[in-house]
Design a protein around this motif. Structure first.
Motif, mmCIF file in Angstrom:
data_model
loop_
_atom_site.group_PDB
_atom_site.id
_atom_site.type_symbol
_atom_site.label_atom_id
_atom_site.label_comp_id
_atom_site.label_asym_id
_atom_site.label_seq_id
_atom_site.Cartn_x
_atom_site.Cartn_y
_atom_site.Cartn_z
ATOM 1 N N ASP A 26 0.750 -1.199 -0.115
ATOM 2 C CA ASP A 26 0.030 -0.029 0.010
ATOM 3 C C ASP A 26 0.853 1.290 -0.212
ATOM 4 O O ASP A 26 0.419 2.137 -0.690
ATOM 5 N N GLU A 27 1.938 1.237 0.683
ATOM 6 C CA GLU A 27 2.913 2.471 0.795
ATOM 7 C C GLU A 27 3.379 2.539 -0.632
ATOM 8 O O GLU A 27 3.531 3.744 -1.039
ATOM 9 N N LEU A 28 3.929 1.650 -1.063
ATOM 10 C CA LEU A 28 4.486 1.864 -2.416
ATOM 11 C C LEU A 28 3.460 2.137 -3.620
ATOM 12 O O LEU A 28 3.891 3.072 -4.029
ATOM 13 N N ILE A 29 2.309 1.539 -3.659
ATOM 14 C CA ILE A 29 1.314 2.173 -4.199
ATOM 15 C C ILE A 29 1.143 3.591 -4.094
ATOM 16 O O ILE A 29 1.151 4.456 -5.133
ATOM 17 N N LYS A 30 1.176 4.352 -2.858
ATOM 18 C CA LYS A 30 0.755 5.564 -2.513
ATOM 19 C C LYS A 30 2.002 6.405 -2.980
ATOM 20 O O LYS A 30 1.981 7.617 -3.516
ATOM 21 N N ILE A 77 2.130 1.447 -9.587
ATOM 22 C CA ILE A 77 1.943 0.252 -9.525
ATOM 23 C C ILE A 77 0.381 0.121 -9.175
ATOM 24 O O ILE A 77 -0.183 0.714 -8.661
ATOM 25 N N VAL A 78 -0.216 -0.930 -10.173
ATOM 26 C CA VAL A 78 -1.674 -0.863 -10.188
ATOM 27 C C VAL A 78 -1.947 -2.280 -9.644
ATOM 28 O O VAL A 78 -1.422 -3.496 -9.615
ATOM 29 N N ARG A 79 -3.033 -2.443 -8.793
ATOM 30 C CA ARG A 79 -3.720 -3.611 -8.402
ATOM 31 C C ARG A 79 -4.518 -4.339 -9.607
ATOM 32 O O ARG A 79 -5.459 -3.610 -9.690
#
Lengths: 222, 245
Positions: A44-48, A59-61
């Motif tokens: 989550d942190e990476l995505i943010k 980075i997408v889910r």
């Protein structure tokens, strides 16, 4: 327990090196013994971080996993680089949509809806791995049943099938004839996608929008 | 035939009916069967005249339409036909059209998403959608929108059906040259501006076939703008369009 700061770059490296999207399960297996909650937190942190920094990619889910993708606003340049672009014909899109919402479904059932022979299109979708054979229908002739694949989810930026856009009801008169799709059939057809899509969903995005295995089409409502 | 554009039509009779319903702005739940059947048969006639592949499904639907039409004409007597009493003969057809329409809407929704390999790109090459296969697509418009536009052009000329006499004078190859020359100068041409005011029916049809052929060869694209105008445009050379069919 490892520091978040230690595993974050490892996870980032794993996502970078993966051919397609990588699931939380897979990351957890690689980071032996690491707490899934910590991994999720790191993700989550990476995505943010990617979202807030002005990078050309994020980075997408997607399809139950995580993947590095360029931002949509840069697509014109990428297309120039690759000199190709994906185009899926209208007829193929129709078959895909029907299969996505009604899976598992036979060729005959797809053709009943479209009103036209779809043999060639289904073959091509199979080759492109956008659909796959998920079993055989318990009916005369034991026709093959089709379902969508993980590549389908990836192609259309879907976390899982429950994120399909809702089928719009154009004031349906009656919806009693939704033959061929049974609740059992649904779960059977989406088996592997389910397992990949679930479990790592501690944010509960998949569930919050729609319950578990329900297809958004609202079929089977009586 | 002097021309043979082997064009496979991947759209079916339901697409044609939905096109007609839209074009005539009629209520899908109250289809004027007689009118729509007549127009449906006209399209079929034109498709045959152009030697396009008309699949058997189109003929089955024609029979269905005629059957519904005849049942609508029958006076409704109260005693006979207990089991079908009060049932609108159009009901089954409407149900199919409505259901099909739902999936067409779904296609639009899916198409608006960030499509991999079109809007967003992963690292390296996108594997599974690569490769161009034979049955490529070429038009952003429904073939029936195109045929509808052709019908509009044809309806503006007075000449009756005289294809047999005139057809030899026009060849698809010549019209291909003509269109390409124009596209060199104009880049994009509205569909109906392709035809001279004084064009003969055969010439119009041959020009139309030339457009289809060029589109099939991916030399030109056909595109419909928001306001419904169909335009032909030159494809940028070098941009390969990978398609899934």
């Amino acid at each position: 327990m490892t520091e978040l700061g230690t595993i974050k770059p490892i996870i980032e490296a794993l996502i970078f090196a993966s051919n397609s999207s990588i699931t939380l399960d897979r990351i957890a297996t690689i980071l032996e013994g690491e707490d899934r909650k910590v991994i999720k937190e790191a993700l989550d942190e990476l995505i943010k971080e990617y979202e807030t920094s002005e990078r050309g990619f994020t980075i997408v889910r997607v399809a139950g996993g995580y993947q590095l993708r360029t931002r949509p606003e840069y697509s014109p340049w990428i297309r120039r680089l690759l000199k190709t672009t994906t185009r899926i014909s209208r007829a193929s899109m129709e078959c895909l949509a029907i299969i996505a919402y009604r899976q598992p479904i036979t060729k005959g059932e797809v053709e009943d809806i479209r009103g036209v022979d779809s043999t060639g299109i289904l073959r091509s979708l199979l080759e492109k791995r956008l659909i796959r054979i998920v079993g055989r229908k318990d009916a005369p002739g034991r026709p093959v049943l089709y379902g969508t694949t993980r590549e389908f989810l990836e192609t259309f930026d879907l976390k899982d099938l429950s994120h399909l856009p809702t089928l719009k009801d154009i004031q349906m008169m009656e919806e009693g004839d939704a033959c061929g799709e049974t609740p059992e059939g649904d779960s059977q057809g989406r088996g592997d996608i389910e397992t990949e899509g679930r479990g790592d969903d501690s944010r509960g995005e998949g569930e919050s929008e729609r319950q578990g295995g329900n297809l958004p089409g609202g079929e089977g409502r009586s | 035939m002097p021309y043979n554009v082997r064009l496979d039509i991947f759209e079916g009779p339901l697409d044609l009916l939905l096109h007609l319903i839209r074009k005539n702005r009629v209520d899908i739940y109250d289809i004027p069967i007689a009118d729509i059947t007549e127009q449906y048969l006209e399209y079929l006639e034109l498709m045959k005249e152009m030697n396009l592949n008309v699949a058997g499904e189109f003929l089955v639907m024609a029979a269905t339409l005629i059957h519904i039409k005849s049942r609508m004409l029958l006076p409704v007597t109260e005693e006979e036909d207990d089991e079908e009493e009060g049932v609108d003969p159009r009901e089954e057809l409407t149900r199919r059209l409505v259901e099909y329409q739902r999936y067409k809407e779904a296609v639009r929704d899916l198409d608006m998403r960030l499509v991999l390999g079109r809007d967003v790109f992963p690292r390296g090459r996108h594997h599974h959608l690569e490769g161009l296969d034979g049955e490529e697509v070429f038009v952003d418009v429904s073939i029936f929108d195109l045929i509808g536009a052709l019908k509009d052009v044809l309806s503006r000329i007075e000449e009756p059906h005289s294809l047999d006499i005139t057809v030899d004078r026009f060849r698809v190859a010549d019209k291909i040259n003509y269109i390409m020359e124009r596209l060199y100068r104009e880049e994009t041409i509205p569909f109906d501006a392709l035809f001279h005011r004084s064009a003969l029916r055969g010439e119009i049809i041959v020009t139309f076939l030339a457009v289809l052929e060029l589109a099939k060869l991916l030399v030109v694209g056909v595109h419909q703008t928001e306001d419904g105008i169909i335009r032909i445009y030159r494809r940028t050379p070098g941009t390969l369009v990978r398609t899934v069919h």
